[in-house]
Design a protein around this motif. Structure first.
Motif, PDB file in Angstrom:
ATOM      1  N   PRO A   4      14.931   7.198   7.670  1.00  0.00           N
ATOM      2  CA  PRO A   4      14.541   8.602   7.474  1.00  0.00           C
ATOM      3  C   PRO A   4      13.351   8.769   6.525  1.00  0.00           C
ATOM      4  N   ILE A   5      13.325   8.004   5.450  1.00  0.00           N
ATOM      5  CA  ILE A   5      12.192   8.105   4.506  1.00  0.00           C
ATOM      6  C   ILE A   5      10.904   7.652   5.190  1.00  0.00           C
ATOM      7  N   ASP A   6      10.966   6.554   5.944  1.00  0.00           N
ATOM      8  CA  ASP A   6       9.775   6.095   6.671  1.00  0.00           C
ATOM      9  C   ASP A   6       9.283   7.174   7.642  1.00  0.00           C
ATOM     10  N   PHE A   7      10.219   7.782   8.355  1.00  0.00           N
ATOM     11  CA  PHE A   7       9.848   8.832   9.314  1.00  0.00           C
ATOM     12  C   PHE A   7       9.198  10.011   8.597  1.00  0.00           C
ATOM     13  N   ILE A   8       9.813  10.478   7.517  1.00  0.00           N
ATOM     14  CA  ILE A   8       9.284  11.633   6.775  1.00  0.00           C
ATOM     15  C   ILE A   8       7.891  11.330   6.228  1.00  0.00           C
ATOM     16  N   GLN A   9       7.717  10.148   5.640  1.00  0.00           N
ATOM     17  CA  GLN A   9       6.422   9.805   5.042  1.00  0.00           C
ATOM     18  C   GLN A   9       5.317   9.740   6.092  1.00  0.00           C
ATOM     19  N   GLN A  10       5.609   9.193   7.246  1.00  0.00           N
ATOM     20  CA  GLN A  10       4.586   9.125   8.294  1.00  0.00           C
ATOM     21  C   GLN A  10       4.342  10.486   8.935  1.00  0.00           C
ATOM     22  N   ALA A  11       5.432  11.199   9.267  1.00  0.00           N
ATOM     23  CA  ALA A  11       5.290  12.480   9.961  1.00  0.00           C
ATOM     24  C   ALA A  11       4.613  13.537   9.096  1.00  0.00           C
ATOM     25  N   LEU A  12       4.932  13.549   7.806  1.00  0.00           N
ATOM     26  CA  LEU A  12       4.384  14.577   6.916  1.00  0.00           C
ATOM     27  C   LEU A  12       3.181  14.088   6.113  1.00  0.00           C
ATOM     28  N   GLU A  13       2.807  12.831   6.317  1.00  0.00           N
ATOM     29  CA  GLU A  13       1.653  12.238   5.638  1.00  0.00           C
ATOM     30  C   GLU A  13       1.791  12.375   4.120  1.00  0.00           C
ATOM     31  N   CYS A  14       2.887  11.818   3.611  1.00  0.00           N
ATOM     32  CA  CYS A  14       3.170  11.880   2.185  1.00  0.00           C
ATOM     33  C   CYS A  14       3.743  10.539   1.746  1.00  0.00           C
ATOM     34  N   CYS A  15       3.993  10.419   0.447  1.00  0.00           N
ATOM     35  CA  CYS A  15       4.529   9.170  -0.090  1.00  0.00           C
ATOM     36  C   CYS A  15       5.405   9.483  -1.290  1.00  0.00           C
ATOM     37  N   GLY A  16       6.611   8.935  -1.311  1.00  0.00           N
ATOM     38  CA  GLY A  16       7.515   9.187  -2.422  1.00  0.00           C
ATOM     39  C   GLY A  16       8.113  10.585  -2.364  1.00  0.00           C
ATOM     40  N   VAL A  17       8.580  11.068  -3.503  1.00  0.00           N
ATOM     41  CA  VAL A  17       9.236  12.376  -3.544  1.00  0.00           C
ATOM     42  C   VAL A  17       8.381  13.392  -4.292  1.00  0.00           C
ATOM     43  N   ASN A  18       8.240  13.222  -5.582  1.00  0.00           N
ATOM     44  CA  ASN A  18       7.500  14.197  -6.389  1.00  0.00           C
ATOM     45  C   ASN A  18       6.125  13.713  -6.822  1.00  0.00           C
ATOM     46  N   ASN A  19       6.020  12.441  -7.136  1.00  0.00           N
ATOM     47  CA  ASN A  19       4.804  11.918  -7.756  1.00  0.00           C
ATOM     48  C   ASN A  19       4.034  10.947  -6.874  1.00  0.00           C
ATOM     49  N   SER A  61       5.098   2.777   5.346  1.00  0.00           N
ATOM     50  CA  SER A  61       5.071   4.133   5.900  1.00  0.00           C
ATOM     51  C   SER A  61       4.253   5.090   5.037  1.00  0.00           C
ATOM     52  N   CYS A  62       3.838   4.666   3.835  1.00  0.00           N
ATOM     53  CA  CYS A  62       2.949   5.471   2.997  1.00  0.00           C
ATOM     54  C   CYS A  62       1.486   5.293   3.405  1.00  0.00           C
ATOM     55  N   TYR A  81       1.102  -3.316   0.453  1.00  0.00           N
ATOM     56  CA  TYR A  81       1.102  -4.344  -0.588  1.00  0.00           C
ATOM     57  C   TYR A  81      -0.016  -4.065  -1.595  1.00  0.00           C
ATOM     58  N   LYS A  82       0.353  -3.880  -2.854  1.00  0.00           N
ATOM     59  CA  LYS A  82      -0.573  -3.582  -3.944  1.00  0.00           C
ATOM     60  C   LYS A  82      -1.486  -2.389  -3.629  1.00  0.00           C
ATOM     61  N   ALA A  83      -0.961  -1.424  -2.882  1.00  0.00           N
ATOM     62  CA  ALA A  83      -1.756  -0.266  -2.476  1.00  0.00           C
ATOM     63  C   ALA A  83      -1.437   0.963  -3.312  1.00  0.00           C
ATOM     64  N   TYR A  84      -0.831   0.769  -4.451  1.00  0.00           N
ATOM     65  CA  TYR A  84      -0.346   1.829  -5.322  1.00  0.00           C
ATOM     66  C   TYR A  84      -1.357   2.958  -5.525  1.00  0.00           C
ATOM     67  N   ASN A  85      -2.563   2.665  -5.903  1.00  0.00           N
ATOM     68  CA  ASN A  85      -3.593   3.693  -6.121  1.00  0.00           C
ATOM     69  C   ASN A  85      -4.700   3.631  -5.086  1.00  0.00           C
ATOM     70  N   SER A  86      -4.401   3.074  -3.953  1.00  0.00           N
ATOM     71  CA  SER A  86      -5.407   2.889  -2.917  1.00  0.00           C
ATOM     72  C   SER A  86      -5.694   4.191  -2.173  1.00  0.00           C
ATOM     73  N   THR A  87      -6.893   4.295  -1.656  1.00  0.00           N
ATOM     74  CA  THR A  87      -7.238   5.445  -0.808  1.00  0.00           C
ATOM     75  C   THR A  87      -6.687   5.254   0.602  1.00  0.00           C
ATOM     76  N   LEU A  88      -6.036   4.129   0.845  1.00  0.00           N
ATOM     77  CA  LEU A  88      -5.480   3.851   2.167  1.00  0.00           C
ATOM     78  C   LEU A  88      -4.057   4.365   2.329  1.00  0.00           C
ATOM     79  N   VAL A  89      -3.500   4.954   1.252  1.00  0.00           N
ATOM     80  CA  VAL A  89      -2.130   5.475   1.314  1.00  0.00           C
ATOM     81  C   VAL A  89      -2.126   6.960   0.966  1.00  0.00           C
ATOM     82  N   PHE A  90      -1.103   7.648   1.454  1.00  0.00           N
ATOM     83  CA  PHE A  90      -0.923   9.063   1.124  1.00  0.00           C
ATOM     84  C   PHE A  90      -0.569   9.166  -0.354  1.00  0.00           C
ATOM     85  N   GLN A  91      -1.148  10.114  -1.048  1.00  0.00           N
ATOM     86  CA  GLN A  91      -0.933  10.231  -2.486  1.00  0.00           C
ATOM     87  C   GLN A  91       0.027  11.355  -2.873  1.00  0.00           C
ATOM     88  N   GLN A  92       0.201  12.339  -1.996  1.00  0.00           N
ATOM     89  CA  GLN A  92       1.039  13.487  -2.336  1.00  0.00           C
ATOM     90  C   GLN A  92       2.513  13.204  -2.073  1.00  0.00           C
TER      91      GLN A  92
END
Length: 168
Positions: free
Chosen positions: A54-69, A98-99, A109-120
């Protein structure tokens, strides 16, 4: 009898909308807590179906990552995802694939602050989506209520017509 059931359904829907509007903050807190609970189970061996997928689906479908931060929620500093950190997130700066904006194997992998991942964070995205579509949602609800009211009135008229027909 049918009209009474329809009117009861209308009443229940109006109550549900009023509860949503008056307790919106509580609903947002509950949704956030559910997301945090799923993130805490993410990556656990026995939690694939009820948390990871479910988390993978939500992150991809809504283009987000994590919960609040955003990506910070997956870091070793946040400690929100112990199963994730113990397995895949072993550098402490990885995020689930999925982020990633373009999901591929190990793209997080090591994409924590990357522009390749959703930040919101996903909670903000969910609540923004609801806020942006509130008028559409209100229109759909009003449409359903209108159809149900019309149905209830039609049932009352039909019942009266049948009673008058058999009264003679």
């Amino acid at each position: 009898m049918y009209a009474l059931f329809v009117l009861a359904a209308i009443f229940a829907q109006v109550i549900a909308v009023l509860v949503w509007l008056t307790n919106r903050t509580k609903v947002e807190i509950e949704v956030t807590e559910i997301l945090l609970d799923k993130v805490s189970l993410y990556g656990g061996v026995n939690h694939t179906v009820n948390a990871t997928e479910p988390i993978d689906f939500i992150q991809q479908a809504l283009e987000c990552c994590g919960v609040n931060n955003g990506t910070l929620d997956w870091s070793k500093e946040a400690l929100l995802a112990p199963f994730w950190l113990a397995t895949k997130g072993n550098t402490g700066y990885d995020v689930p694939d999925s982020c990633c904006i373009e999901e591929t194997t190990d793209c997080g992998y090591k994409a924590y602050n990357s522009t390749l991942v959703f930040q919101q964070g996903c909670a903000a995205v969910i609540f923004d989506f609801i806020e942006e579509n509130m008028s559409l949602l209100g229109g759909v609800i009003a449409g359903f209520l209108g159809v149900q009211l019309f149905s209830a009135c039609g049932a009352c008229f039909l019942t009266r017509a049948i009673q008058q027909h058999f009264a003679y």
